[in-house]
Design an enzyme around this catalytic site. Structure first.
Site, PDB file in Angstrom:
ATOM      1  N   SER A 265      -6.354   4.676   5.013  1.00  0.00           N
ATOM      2  CA  SER A 265      -5.246   3.861   5.491  1.00  0.00           C
ATOM      3  C   SER A 265      -5.326   3.710   6.996  1.00  0.00           C
ATOM      4  O   SER A 265      -5.859   4.578   7.704  1.00  0.00           O
ATOM      5  CB  SER A 265      -3.922   4.529   5.109  1.00  0.00           C
ATOM      6  OG  SER A 265      -2.852   3.955   5.805  1.00  0.00           O
TER       7      SER A 265
ATOM      8  N   ASP B  20       0.802  -1.215   0.000  1.00  0.00           N
ATOM      9  CA  ASP B  20       0.000   0.000   0.000  1.00  0.00           C
ATOM     10  C   ASP B  20       0.838   1.271   0.000  1.00  0.00           C
ATOM     11  O   ASP B  20       0.470   2.267  -0.635  1.00  0.00           O
ATOM     12  CB  ASP B  20      -0.942  -0.007   1.206  1.00  0.00           C
ATOM     13  CG  ASP B  20      -2.049  -1.030   1.057  1.00  0.00           C
ATOM     14  OD1 ASP B  20      -1.996  -1.813   0.096  1.00  0.00           O
ATOM     15  OD2 ASP B  20      -2.964  -1.045   1.891  1.00  0.00           O
TER      16      ASP B  20
ATOM     17  N   CYS C 242       5.004  -1.323   8.114  1.00  0.00           N
ATOM     18  CA  CYS C 242       4.855  -0.008   8.745  1.00  0.00           C
ATOM     19  C   CYS C 242       4.721  -0.125  10.264  1.00  0.00           C
ATOM     20  O   CYS C 242       3.963  -0.959  10.772  1.00  0.00           O
ATOM     21  CB  CYS C 242       3.639   0.709   8.182  1.00  0.00           C
ATOM     22  SG  CYS C 242       3.792   1.095   6.425  1.00  0.00           S
TER      23      CYS C 242
END
Length: 571
Positions: free
Chosen positions: A474, A85, A198
């Site tokens: 997100s 992403d 992340c």
């Protein structure tokens, strides 16, 4: 212990004179007759060079093979795709992201079906690969263990821990004249210091928490960062654990009951997790034949205390949560507070309560609060419904000071239109920016909007406007951003009928989102409304748009476990 292959799926490719041609392939790969007679365990990795989220997965999967062999199985390695992403974000590539979840699940299913594997160990790193892998496990229902590859360590910039979200927000600040180009370039070089997904409580770490809470991962195995030496130990243990599950015939659907899904939703809310969990949990439940909708998830969120002070709404990253005690530290206090179903099974063969019995509360940390002293009494993620979203919507409130917003609509029919307006600051404080035709069908692909939301934050406007979309945000998004609005615009939902200047009222505390327009006016607009054709008239995105269902049911593409006439594990 020796396994009776005559009762396992791999008998179809290894037993009897008629399977001599099949066995010849295994001899060609160097297997012995003894190894061919052991259970075949698929070890699937979403590893690749697309992004740091996935770069260690293949190596971890290879270590898992050792655990399978030690416990009497024969591992068979294969790979599946990812769409990362952070790289797909902010352009047409993001339309591929959610679609990749289905492709991952389908590809794992097809490989296991085609080769008749008896069990499965799955390694995933980037956002959609986690639910995609677990969906395949639930669909196939062979004994399975899920392993997260681990998060990235935080970068260090100007004396502070940073993540990739800081870079996205710095882009907005640069566009607004608040961040010199040299500073932006210096930040981008240090924000992501190595391997791993992340670092904040974004979608990857949220779904890694889900995997532990729902019982498909070994206890406290997922929060260790990707570079941590313990990752090899967790991988090897997963290989051994899947063989123990095979011995017990302990399958994913024995573990992932409706109560287990409720546990997972609790942990998402308690950690201020990604709104995407409200899309992925219904999709996973669908694979098991369980109806668990956005409304069900929202109801659990509403009654769950917010406990973990994690980015993007809080102060800490996944590494800090690992050092504080991990997912099981959150679960320990939730269980003691009466928020978890302790009798749910896990891949250890023990229940959640039994796994938690030896966990001692770590009073020396301040990443995770006890239920007696939460950051807030309700979860970091809230479900909404009302005249603008009859099928529901969702917002992440972790870290937000104000939970209500009312203002005039400014409508955009694509993310590109909205981002361009934000870049040139063609919007006003107090507006509700509506981004539509970005739903599962209308996008197609239900894009995330991090580039737009981060740019707003970088301009200092993150809490001065609201965003509403039938697409997604997100897990790294912060601010008053409402996603998953349903029915989506492509299906003629109310979001398709909004006009510039219409007043939209949002109350995250009450759980409502309403379009303050008379029914007579909406009826007239509805009569004029015409469906829009999207730009993808062939290929995977066309096929997805033809089959995908609504977001509040998980944006799934097939009838699910409830429609099965047989399950792969029982062939």
């Amino acid at each position: 212990m020796p396994f009776d292959k005559s009762k396992l799926p791999s008998r179809h490719v290894s037993l009897g004179p008629e399977r001599a041609p099949h066995r010849s392939y295994y001899y060609a790969m160097g297997l012995s007759a003894e190894e061919i007679m052991r259970p075949f365990v698929g070890v699937v990795s979403a590893g690749n060079d697309s992004a740091p989220c996935n770069t260690t997965l293949d190596a971890q999967a290879d270590v898992a093979r050792e655990g399978v062999i030690e416990a009497g199985g024969t591992p068979r390695r294969f790979n599946t795709i990812t769409v990362t992403d952070g790289i797909a974000m902010g352009h047409q590539g993001m339309k591929s992201s959610l679609v990749s979840r289905e492709v991952i699940a389908d590809s794992v299913e097809l490989s296991v079906r085609g080769h008749c594997y008896d069990a499965l160990v799955g390694f995933a790193g980037c956002d959609k690969s986690l639910p995609g892998m677990m969906m395949a496990m639930l669909r196939l229902n062979v004994p399975s263990v899920f392993v997260y590859g681990g998060s990235i360590l935080p970068g260090r910039f100007e004396g502070h821990d940073v993540t990739v979200v800081d870079v996205f927000e710095a882009v907005g600040s640069h566009a607004a004249g608040g961040c010199p180009l040299a500073r932006l370039e210096a930040l981008e070089k240090v924000a992501c210091p190595g391997d791993g997904a992340c670092g904040g409580q974004f979608t990857a770490n949220t779904m890694a928490c889900v995997a532990e809470a729902i019982g498909l991962s070994l206890p406290n195995s997922n929060m260790a960062p990707a570079p941590h030496p313990s990752r090899a130990d967790h991988a090897r243990a997963a290989g051994r654990a899947v063989m123990a599950c095979l011995e017990r015939n302990l399958r994913p659907r024995d573990i992932c009951t409706r109560e287990a899904f409720a546990n997972a939703a609790r942990v998402v809310a308690a950690t201020g997790g990604s709104t995407n969990a409200a899309l992925h949990l219904p999709a996973m439940a669908h694979e098991a034949g369980i109806r668990f909708t956005l409304a069900d998830v929202a109801e659990i969120f509403r009654s769950t205390p917010y406990l973990a002070d994690l980015k993007p709404g809080g102060r800490y990253v996944a590494r800090d949560m690992h050092l504080a005690g991990g997912v099981y530290m959150v679960m320990k206090t939730l269980l003691e507070g009466g928020f978890l179903h302790g009798d749910c099974l896990t891949v250890t063969g023990r229940t959640i309560a039994e796994n938690l019995a030896d966990i001692a509360w770590n009073a020396a940390q301040d990443v995770i609060r006890p239920v007696s002293n939460p950051l807030s009494p309700t979860g970091g993620v809230v479900g909404l419904s009302g005249s603008l979203a009859p099928d529901g919507a969702i917002v992440k409130v972790a870290g937000m000071a104000h939970l209500a917003f009312e203002g005039p609509a400014r409508c955009f029919d694509s993310e590109e239109e909205a981002f361009a307006a934000v870049e040139r600051r063609d919007y006003r404080e107090g507006e509700v920016l509506v981004i539509r035709y970005e739903g599962p069908k209308g996008g197609p692909g239900m894009r995330e909007m991090l580039s737009t939301t981060a740019a707003l934050y970088g301009q200092g406007m993150g809490d001065r406007v609201a965003l509403v979309t039938d697409g997604r945000f997100s897990g790294a998004t912060r601010g008053f951003c409402i996603g998953h609005v349903g029915p989506e615009a492509a299906d003629g939902g109310p979001i398709a009928l909004v006009e510039d200047g219409d007043i939209i009222r949002i109350d995250a505390e009450a759980g409502t989102i309403d379009l303050l327009v008379s029914e007579d006016a909406l009826s007239a607009r509805r009569a004029r409304w015409q469906p829009r054709a999207h730009a993808y008239q062939s290929g995977a995105l066309w096929r997805y748009a033809k089959t995908v269902g609504p977001a509040h049911l998980g944006a799934v593409t097939h009838p699910g476990g409830a429609a099965e006439t047989h399950c792969f594990a029982d062939i």
